[in-house]
Design an enzyme around this catalytic site. Structure first.
Site, PDB file in Angstrom:
ATOM      1  N   SER A  65      31.559  64.881   4.822  1.00  0.00           N
ATOM      2  CA  SER A  65      30.940  63.708   5.430  1.00  0.00           C
ATOM      3  C   SER A  65      30.718  63.991   6.902  1.00  0.00           C
ATOM      4  O   SER A  65      31.397  64.838   7.497  1.00  0.00           O
ATOM      5  CB  SER A  65      31.854  62.490   5.274  1.00  0.00           C
ATOM      6  OG  SER A  65      31.415  61.410   6.076  1.00  0.00           O
ATOM      7  N   TYR A  95      40.258  58.835   6.152  1.00  0.00           N
ATOM      8  CA  TYR A  95      38.990  59.368   5.648  1.00  0.00           C
ATOM      9  C   TYR A  95      38.466  60.461   6.567  1.00  0.00           C
ATOM     10  O   TYR A  95      38.117  61.556   6.113  1.00  0.00           O
ATOM     11  CB  TYR A  95      37.971  58.236   5.528  1.00  0.00           C
ATOM     12  CG  TYR A  95      36.662  58.668   4.910  1.00  0.00           C
ATOM     13  CD1 TYR A  95      36.580  58.958   3.552  1.00  0.00           C
ATOM     14  CD2 TYR A  95      35.511  58.788   5.686  1.00  0.00           C
ATOM     15  CE1 TYR A  95      35.373  59.366   2.976  1.00  0.00           C
ATOM     16  CE2 TYR A  95      34.307  59.185   5.121  1.00  0.00           C
ATOM     17  CZ  TYR A  95      34.241  59.476   3.771  1.00  0.00           C
ATOM     18  OH  TYR A  95      33.054  59.879   3.215  1.00  0.00           O
TER      19      TYR A  95
END
Length: 254
Positions: free
Chosen positions: A145, A159
């Site tokens: 990501s 995350y």
């Protein structure tokens, strides 16, 4: 000259295949002849992905954060004489969480995100690599990501940390596995509305926040799941035979 995007001799396993990027990746490989193995913890949705890909695509319900479940999956594949030569570690996400102050985050919340976004990549790669070494060929493509290179739009500490860790694991495995002709690369997507979680994030931004997000993208538009699938196809192709340990940002330009 052989088409570098002909995958008719490949067996491709994709995690997180129930929706979004994973489904798009499965469809892209299936359309180009690959034997696709779609895996996800969501049974009905992953079976739907397999049906969309067409006859021959297999669906398995598996929790990639469980060593026992991953081992059972590869034992089942071996019993069917299926040898994975291309592994796409796509499963991940925020597991239903939203950003909160560090002091209120529980260890259980932290661990849940690290389990699926980092530990699952480790376990799946570990399970697949013995067969790849035996055949002197393999492709591992991890989906991280933008959060792993910068900060997370969600504000979720675990995350951003897990995705950054996944990028580090990509580079380390590329050096370790290179002598066996196994490449390990990473695709780092920008924000794309591809599943219920990203739709929830998009709505939470409000119209002003949505416009700011788009204005900060060089191409002034959001991408689609197929953009990520195309990057994966490249890393899996013969055109990427001498490319390993790399991170490709697919984010419209920052």
């Amino acid at each position: 000259m052989q088409d570098p995007f002909d995958y008719s001799r490949r067996t491709v396993l994709v995690t997180g295949a129930a929706q979004g990027f994973g489904r798009a990746i499965c469809l892209a490989f299936a359309a180009r002849g690959a034997q696709v193995i779609a895996c996800d913890i969501q049974q009905a949705q992953v079976e739907e992905t397999a049906a969309l890909c067409g006859e021959g695509t297999l669906a398995f319900t598996v929790d990639i954060s469980s060593p026992e479940a991953v081992n059972a999956l590869f034992c089942t594949l071996a019993s069917h004489r299926l040898q994975v030569d291309t592994l796409v570690n796509n499963a991940g996400g925020v597991v239903g969480q939203s950003g909160q102050p560090l002091e209120t985050v529980t260890f259980t919340q932290w661990q849940a995100i690290v389990d699926v976004n980092l530990n699952g990549v480790f376990l799946m790669s570990q399970a697949a690599v013995a067969g790849m070494k035996a055949r002197q060929f393999g492709r591992i493509i991890n989906i991280s990501s933008r959060a792993g290179l910068d900060v997370s739009l969600t504000g979720i500490q675990a995350y951003a940390s897990a995705k950054a860790g996944q990028i580090g694991l990509t580079r380390q495995l590329a050096h370790e596995l290179g002598p066996w002709n196994i490449t390990v690369n990473n695709v780092a997507p920008g924000f794309i509305r591809s599943n219920p979680s990203t739709e929830k994030q998009w709505e939470a931004m409000g119209s002003a926040g949505q416009q700011r997000l788009v204005d900060n993208i060089a191409l002034r538009r959001l991408g689609v799941a197929e953009d990520i699938a195309h990057a994966v196809l490249y890393f899996a192709s013969d055109w990427a035979n001498w490319v390993t340990g790399q991170v490709l940002s697919v984010d419209g330009g920052r």
